[in-house]
Design an enzyme around this catalytic site. Structure first.
Site, PDB file in Angstrom:
ATOM      1  N   ASP A  37     -17.593 -10.123 -21.803  1.00 51.99           N
ATOM      2  CA  ASP A  37     -18.318 -10.357 -20.557  1.00 51.99           C
ATOM      3  C   ASP A  37     -19.799 -10.662 -20.791  1.00 51.99           C
ATOM      4  OD1 ASP A  37     -15.861  -9.699 -19.591  1.00 51.99           O
ATOM      5  OD2 ASP A  37     -16.400  -7.631 -19.123  1.00 51.99           O
ATOM      6  N   LYS A  81     -11.095 -11.083 -15.316  1.00 51.44           N
ATOM      7  CA  LYS A  81     -11.283 -11.193 -16.769  1.00 51.44           C
ATOM      8  C   LYS A  81     -10.673 -12.482 -17.343  1.00 51.44           C
ATOM      9  CE  LYS A  81     -12.406  -8.682 -20.528  1.00 51.44           C
ATOM     10  NZ  LYS A  81     -13.531  -7.751 -20.623  1.00 51.44           N
ATOM     11  N   GLY A 115       0.840  -1.195   0.000  1.00 48.79           N
ATOM     12  CA  GLY A 115       0.000   0.000   0.000  1.00 48.79           C
ATOM     13  C   GLY A 115       0.869   1.236   0.000  1.00 48.79           C
ATOM     14  N   CYS A 126       5.398  -6.247   1.262  1.00 49.74           N
ATOM     15  CA  CYS A 126       5.785  -4.848   1.209  1.00 49.74           C
ATOM     16  C   CYS A 126       5.254  -4.072   2.423  1.00 49.74           C
ATOM     17  CB  CYS A 126       5.349  -4.245  -0.125  1.00 49.74           C
ATOM     18  SG  CYS A 126       6.191  -2.706  -0.462  1.00 49.74           S
ATOM     19  N   TYR A 127       4.258  -3.217   2.237  1.00 47.44           N
ATOM     20  CA  TYR A 127       3.684  -2.525   3.405  1.00 47.44           C
ATOM     21  C   TYR A 127       3.172  -3.562   4.413  1.00 47.44           C
ATOM     22  CZ  TYR A 127       0.640   0.558   6.159  1.00 47.44           C
ATOM     23  OH  TYR A 127       0.027   1.230   7.191  1.00 47.44           O
ATOM     24  N   HIS A 149       7.895  -7.873  -4.038  1.00 49.29           N
ATOM     25  CA  HIS A 149       6.567  -8.253  -4.535  1.00 49.29           C
ATOM     26  C   HIS A 149       6.616  -9.591  -5.278  1.00 49.29           C
ATOM     27  CE1 HIS A 149       4.372  -4.543  -3.627  1.00 49.29           C
ATOM     28  NE2 HIS A 149       5.553  -3.961  -3.796  1.00 49.29           N
ATOM     29  N   GLU A 176       4.167 -11.173  -6.373  1.00 52.24           N
ATOM     30  CA  GLU A 176       3.038 -11.285  -7.305  1.00 52.24           C
ATOM     31  C   GLU A 176       3.330 -10.703  -8.692  1.00 52.24           C
ATOM     32  OE1 GLU A 176       3.352  -9.321  -4.799  1.00 52.24           O
ATOM     33  OE2 GLU A 176       2.351  -7.389  -5.028  1.00 52.24           O
TER      34      GLU A 176
END
Ligand code: XMP
Length: 539
Positions: free
Chosen positions: A255, A395, A52, A79-80, A197, A199
């Site tokens: 979608d 998505k 964050g 991280c944060y 990170h 991710e």
């Protein structure tokens, strides 16, 4: 079903964490950072604290309820999230002196289940990831470690504050040159913190680290399988709808098309798809709808081209155009749906999980850059109940579900197309002439990009018609015609985007075909701005 919750402290990567967890077959949900432990059920097998923009030193820092550390669930702070662990559990965090941003070399200094199956790094181990746009070459990297048995690999850092000392019972398990506490753990309580990170695709072995957290530490079973979820969704829709009619504004985009396939399976003849031809769509859109959905008994195609064109007459301001289109769309849809109101009880929408998360921002107010027109904003005075079967999905998952449902690739892999259509790709007034020019250019661009095999690598590619004329020469004649800008971007989610480095030959073909085949355009320019600072659409 087992799930992981991600406490959102406002990182731009929070959604990415959620997707990475799901890619590992574990269902994940993003929840507010200050969720009460009482709301965390037995189905939650682990908690991730996102990164964050905040600092534990802010006047009113974003901090979780302390008790989440006492309920015995494995925790991973990123991280944060790491700084929170250090701060809340008794370590020390120092305010930012300098930011550390970019690659760092991580050295594992203590064995931990978090790093299981991560071998010594060898050059040939470098794997691109599906999210890395192919147009961007993978970073080159040095070979280190290897035979010496030192375990080092590259990670992605992006932080200000740093940890100065760690809480009691924690050990350092990895470090970098600038971060002596790059990874810490309390193996007994299963609490882990990472300064980098895992991710993002730039972090080597990031996927393995997340996988290890889920399977080696949190004991996940891997129950999240989209095939099963499709079956569950169909059964749930059928039960909820209970023989009543369901209406859907079908746009032909991914979608709403997936929702249409789901509804056709779930409720059969009680499904009423409505396609509104605004005249602002791609050439051939109505035919495509007929081709893919023409077999649905209750399909209605509404020709509203004149309504939209008339309403847009003389309007130049982008926001005004958006507003008018949004209002007209609702009007047309309302009129159509009310004709069916005796049969219909439900209104289906293709709302996705990111829409749900973004409509309830956790950290800070977000500024309106553009008022997006989505059917998502249909007013609540319509006498229908809302059905949003894709509400918990990303998505890429929706695309996979399309595949499972047997949707043709041509539909599944389509680029996103904005609700206001070409009206926001014509700078200035929308007229029959400007629409025709921009649509013809679009046809050529899509064809050439597909021929070059680049369509699936791009997030979007389209023309923007500019309201200026320039001088040209064709044959021996002077021309004075419009300029088209070509916009092509790569992106993972549309939130940020890079302008695509299209090959010169493709640019050349697109430019020469547009100028030669379309009377009224004599110049093509290429937009080389990324988002931010630009947006993807020009209006
Ligand atoms: P911007 O231009 O904001 O666009 O960078 C980000 C993504 O959103 C799409 N977009 C829209 N989609 N209704 C939509 O359904 C809209 O009003 C709208 N405006 C922009 C845009 O095409 C890009 O993919």
């Amino acid at each position: 079903m087992e799930k992981v919750i991600i406490l959102d402290f406002g990182s731009q990567y929070t959604q990415l964490i959620a997707r990475r967890v799901r890619e590992n077959n574990v269902y994940s949900e993003i929840v507010p950072y200050n969720i009460s432990p009482d709301q965390i059920g037995d189905d939650v097998i682990a908690i991730i604290l996102s990164g964050g923009p905040g600092s534990v030193y802010d006047e009113r820092p974003y901090l979780p309820d302390k008790r989440i550390f006492e309920i015995g669930k494995p925790i991973l702070g990123i991280c944060y999230g790491l700084q929170i662990i250090a701060h809340v559990l008794g370590g020390k965090v120092a305010p930012a002196g300098e930011k550390e941003y970019g690659f760092a070399e991580l050295e594992i200094i203590k064995d931990s289940p978090l790093f299981r199956n991560i071998p010594d790094l060898k050059a040939q181990d470098y794997k691109g990831n599906e999210d890395t746009p192919h147009l961007t070459p993978p970073p080159t990297h040095e070979v280190r470690g290897g035979r010496s048995g030192v375990r080092k690999f590259r990670v992605w850092m992006s932080h200000g504050d740093r940890v100065l000392s760690i809480p009691e019972n924690f050990s350092v398990i990895a470090r970098t040159a600038n971060s002596p506490y790059a990874a810490i753990s309390d193996e007994k309580r299963k609490i882990y913190g990472l300064q980098f990170h895992p991710e993002v695709v730039h972090t080597e072995y990031g996927t393995e680290i997340i996988r290890n957290f889920l399977y080696e530490i949190a004991g996940a079973k891997g129950e999240w399988k989209l095939e099963n979820y499709v079956e569950t969704m169909i059964a749930e829709i059928r039960e909820r709808v209970d023989g009543n009619g369901v209406i859907l504004a079908l746009s032909g985009g991914v979608d709403s098309s997936v929702v249409a396939y789901l509804l056709a399976k779930a409720v059969g003849e009680n499904f009423y798809p409505i396609f509104i031809d605004t005249g602002l769509l791609k050439i051939g859109e109505t035919e495509r709808i007929k081709k893919f959905f023409g077999q649905l008994k209750n399909l209605r195609i509404i020709d509203a081209r004149e309504i939209f064109l008339n309403a847009l007459k003389g309007v130049k301001d982008p926001e005004e155009k958006r507003k008018i289109i949004g209002e007209k769309f609702i009007e047309v849809f309302r009129d159509e749906s009310l004709k069916l109101k005796d049969k219909i009880k439900f209104l289906a929408q293709g709302t996705l999980y990111p829409d749900v998360i973004e409509s309830t921002p956790v950290v800070g107010p977000s500024e309106t850059i553009k008022s997006h027109h989505n059917v998502g904003g249909l007013p609540d005075w319509l006498p229908f109940k809302l059905l949003e079967p894709l509400k918990m999905l990303f998505k890429d998952e929706v695309r996979k579900i399309g595949k499972i449902l047997g949707m043709p690739d041509e539909l599944i892999s389509r680029h996103p197309f904005p609700g206001p259509g070409f009206a926001i790709r014509i700078i200035g007034e929308v007229t029959e002439e400007s629409l025709s020019l921009v649509k013809l250019a679009d046809l050529i661009i899509e064809e050439e990009i597909k021929n070059a095999g680049l369509y699936e690598e791009l997030w979007q590619v389209f023309p923007v018609l500019l309201p200026i004329k320039t001088v040209g020469v064709m044959g021996d004649k002077r021309t004075y015609e419009y300029v088209v800008a070509l916009r092509a971007v790569t992106s993972v989610d549309g939130m940020t985007a890079d302008w695509a480095k299209l090959p010169y030959e493709v640019l050349e073909r697109i430019s020469s075909r547009i100028v030669n085949e379309i009377t009224g355009i004599n110049r093509v320019v290429f937009d080389i701005t990324s988002k931010p600072p630009a947006t993807i659409e020009w209006e």
